[in-house]
Scaffold this motif. Structure first.
Motif, short mmCIF file in Angstrom:
data_model
loop_
_atom_site.label_atom_id
_atom_site.label_comp_id
_atom_site.label_asym_id
_atom_site.label_seq_id
_atom_site.Cartn_x
_atom_site.Cartn_y
_atom_site.Cartn_z
N THR A 5 46.57 36.72 60.45
CA THR A 5 47.32 36.89 61.68
C THR A 5 48.80 37.01 61.41
O THR A 5 49.33 36.44 60.46
N PRO A 6 49.53 37.75 62.25
CA PRO A 6 50.96 37.90 62.05
C PRO A 6 51.71 36.65 62.47
O PRO A 6 51.23 35.86 63.25
N SER A 7 52.89 36.48 61.93
CA SER A 7 53.74 35.36 62.33
C SER A 7 54.98 35.90 63.00
O SER A 7 55.37 37.04 62.81
N HIS A 8 55.61 35.06 63.81
CA HIS A 8 56.84 35.42 64.51
C HIS A 8 58.00 35.12 63.58
O HIS A 8 58.23 33.98 63.22
N SER A 9 58.74 36.12 63.15
CA SER A 9 59.80 35.92 62.16
C SER A 9 61.16 36.25 62.73
O SER A 9 61.28 37.02 63.69
N PRO A 10 62.26 35.67 62.16
CA PRO A 10 63.59 35.92 62.68
C PRO A 10 63.99 37.39 62.56
O PRO A 10 63.62 38.08 61.62
N GLY A 191 55.33 20.65 65.55
CA GLY A 191 53.98 20.83 66.07
C GLY A 191 53.91 22.08 66.93
O GLY A 191 54.93 22.51 67.49
N VAL A 192 52.73 22.64 67.07
CA VAL A 192 52.56 23.87 67.85
C VAL A 192 51.23 23.84 68.59
O VAL A 192 50.19 23.54 68.01
N ASN A 193 51.28 24.19 69.87
CA ASN A 193 50.09 24.34 70.69
C ASN A 193 50.33 25.48 71.67
O ASN A 193 51.27 25.40 72.46
N PRO A 194 49.54 26.54 71.58
CA PRO A 194 48.45 26.83 70.64
C PRO A 194 48.98 27.15 69.24
O PRO A 194 50.01 27.81 69.10
N ALA A 195 48.23 26.70 68.23
CA ALA A 195 48.64 26.98 66.86
C ALA A 195 48.61 28.49 66.58
O ALA A 195 49.47 29.02 65.88
N LYS A 196 47.61 29.15 67.15
CA LYS A 196 47.52 30.61 67.08
C LYS A 196 47.44 31.14 68.50
O LYS A 196 46.60 30.71 69.29
N LEU A 197 48.35 32.05 68.85
CA LEU A 197 48.33 32.63 70.18
C LEU A 197 47.16 33.61 70.29
O LEU A 197 46.95 34.45 69.41
N PRO A 206 65.40 29.96 74.98
CA PRO A 206 66.25 28.75 75.02
C PRO A 206 67.67 29.00 74.51
O PRO A 206 68.57 28.23 74.83
N MET A 207 67.88 30.07 73.74
CA MET A 207 69.21 30.33 73.19
C MET A 207 70.15 31.03 74.16
O MET A 207 71.36 30.99 73.98
N GLN A 208 69.61 31.68 75.17
CA GLN A 208 70.46 32.51 76.02
C GLN A 208 69.91 32.55 77.44
O GLN A 208 68.81 33.09 77.66
N SER A 209 70.64 31.99 78.39
CA SER A 209 70.19 31.96 79.78
C SER A 209 69.94 33.38 80.29
O SER A 209 70.75 34.28 80.06
N GLY A 210 68.83 33.55 80.98
CA GLY A 210 68.51 34.84 81.57
C GLY A 210 67.78 35.79 80.65
O GLY A 210 67.30 36.83 81.10
N SER A 211 67.69 35.46 79.37
CA SER A 211 67.00 36.33 78.42
C SER A 211 65.55 35.88 78.24
O SER A 211 65.18 34.75 78.55
N LYS A 212 64.74 36.80 77.73
CA LYS A 212 63.33 36.52 77.50
C LYS A 212 62.99 36.73 76.03
O LYS A 212 63.64 37.49 75.32
N THR A 213 61.95 36.04 75.58
CA THR A 213 61.43 36.21 74.23
C THR A 213 59.96 36.56 74.32
O THR A 213 59.21 35.93 75.08
N LYS A 214 59.54 37.55 73.56
CA LYS A 214 58.14 37.96 73.55
C LYS A 214 57.44 37.40 72.31
O LYS A 214 57.99 37.44 71.22
N TYR A 215 56.24 36.89 72.51
CA TYR A 215 55.39 36.39 71.43
C TYR A 215 54.08 37.17 71.46
O TYR A 215 53.45 37.26 72.51
N THR A 216 53.69 37.71 70.33
CA THR A 216 52.51 38.57 70.29
C THR A 216 51.26 37.78 69.92
O THR A 216 51.33 36.75 69.25
N SER A 217 50.14 38.27 70.36
CA SER A 217 48.85 37.68 70.03
C SER A 217 48.72 37.56 68.51
O SER A 217 49.04 38.49 67.77
N GLY A 218 48.25 36.41 68.06
CA GLY A 218 48.10 36.18 66.62
C GLY A 218 49.24 35.41 66.00
O GLY A 218 49.13 34.99 64.84
N THR A 219 50.33 35.20 66.73
CA THR A 219 51.47 34.47 66.18
C THR A 219 51.06 33.05 65.79
O THR A 219 50.41 32.35 66.55
N PRO A 348 44.87 24.47 75.30
CA PRO A 348 44.58 24.48 76.74
C PRO A 348 43.50 25.48 77.14
O PRO A 348 42.94 25.38 78.24
N GLN A 349 43.20 26.45 76.28
CA GLN A 349 42.17 27.45 76.59
C GLN A 349 40.79 27.02 76.13
O GLN A 349 39.82 27.76 76.29
#
Length: 371
Positions: A5-10, A191-197, A206-219, A348-349
């Motif tokens: 699975t892919p990971s979310h990287s900087p 810690g992470v939940n879900p460990a795998k998306l 959290p770094m910038q008000s009004g902005s969004k972050t996308k996380y892809t399946s498998g992260t 939770p799923q």
């Protein structure tokens, strides 16, 4: 077996955002760090950067906020830690800060962690919004991506003893400084939940008000240490695996969660002395994964301690299933440390073994305090 699975990287944006946050915190303290070139800024010892950004964070606060955020160094609160959802915690939460104060707080967090550690911490904050989406609006008070608390212990001065903690659900970072030296960096918990998306998500950033972050399946945010542990396990012979697996059932969690100090107990599993050169190299990659979230100075000192106390005395132990979809628990232990990773809980799923905890503790004493 390897995770595929892919990971979310900087990204370059996240790196530049991290630098902006550190400079903003330093500017609040009228620190010359704010004016340094990027090369000079990253060349500073992390204890100096931490001190200057801590001063900047405190300078942004009102007197009432400062009385909450700044705690006496000798107060017992300094060694009180936990990663479970809690009604309140020591320190000042992000949700009670204005934009300038949040920027300075995140600049402090950026200064006390490595680039990958900072990115992981920000992602863990954002995952509270994922949990809220999965669990529903009734959990809004519990699942708050701004319910992360910042505390300074003592006065961040060049020659004094002082500390900092950043804590919330699934995150507990605890640093202790003496002058311009980092004298302890534990407990270190992620810690992470879900460990795998299992699908894509979009959360507030959290770094910038009004902005969004996308996380892809498998992260998988904690992929590095988990994958490195599987790489070592899968390189072992059946005879070696029989010695490594010390329990057939997976424990429900890491040992001593929330306790001020770890306990001294015999190690379990297989000693590094029994490994081949290739297997030893694989074990070292587990350490590198744990160390990667900390500043290079911390990683180098931890590695030096491992070598001085004897690499061959380090043990690798496993409990539970040996397939990634099974509940599993990993323990590494040497004379000076214990590290654990537990993937036991259901997400939770309803997906079993998809809620992961990872910790590094100092057997000579967390918080720069004796065991």
């Amino acid at each position: 077996m390897a995770f595929s699975t892919p990971s979310h990287s900087p990204t370059r944006f996240h790196r530049s955002r991290r630098e902006f946050l550190i400079r903003s915190a330093a500017f609040a303290a009228a620190s010359p760090l704010a004016q340094l070139s990027s090369q000079s800024l990253w060349g500073m010892h992390p204890a100096v950067t931490a001190r200057e950004t801590a001063q900047g964070f405190l300078a942004t606060l009102s007197p009432d906020q400062r009385s909450t955020a700044q705690i006496d160094y000798k107060d017992d609160k300094r060694s009180q830690w936990h990663f479970i959802p809690m009604e309140t915690r020591k320190g000042l939460p992000l949700r009670e800060m204005n934009d300038k104060q949040r920027t300075a707080a995140l600049g402090l967090m950026a200064a006390i962690l490595s680039e990958s550690g900072f990115r992981r911490a920000v992602d863990i904050m954002a995952y509270e919004a994922i949990l809220l989406e999965l669990e529903g609006p009734a959990q809004a008070k519990r699942r708050d991506y701004q319910k992360f608390y910042f505390a300074i212990y003592g006065n961040p001065e060049p020659n004094g003893l002082w500390g900092v903690s950043v804590e919330g659900h699934h995150l507990s970072i605890n640093m202790t400084y003496q002058g311009d030296r980092i004298v302890d960096s534990t407990p270190q918990f992620f810690g992470v939940n879900p460990a795998k998306l299992l699908r894509d998500f979009e959360t507030p950033d959290p770094m910038q008000s009004g902005s969004k972050t996308k996380y892809t399946s498998g992260t998988r945010l904690l992929l590095p240490e988990e994958q490195a542990s599987y790489d070592l396990l899968n390189s072992l012979s059946k005879e070696q695996q029989a010695k490594v697996v010390f329990l057939a059932e997976c424990p429900e969690d890491i040992q001593w969660p929330g306790e001020p100090q770890p306990k001294i107990a015999p190690p379990v599993g297989l000693a590094m002395a029994s490994l081949s050169a290739d297997q030893k190299a694989k074990m070292m990659r587990i350490f590198e994964a744990y160390f990667s979230t900390m500043p290079k100075a911390v990683a180098a000192e931890r590695m030096q301690l491992l070598e001085q106390s004897g690499l061959d005395q380090i043990h690798f132990g496993w409990a539970g299933g040996i397939e990634p979809k099974e509940q599993h628990f990993i323990r590494l232990q040497g004379p000076t440390f214990i590290a654990e990773l537990c993937n036991f809980q259901t997400d939770p799923q309803g997906t079993r073994a998809n809620h992961i905890h990872s910790v590094w503790r100092d057997l000579t004493g967390d918080f720069n305090l004796p065991v």
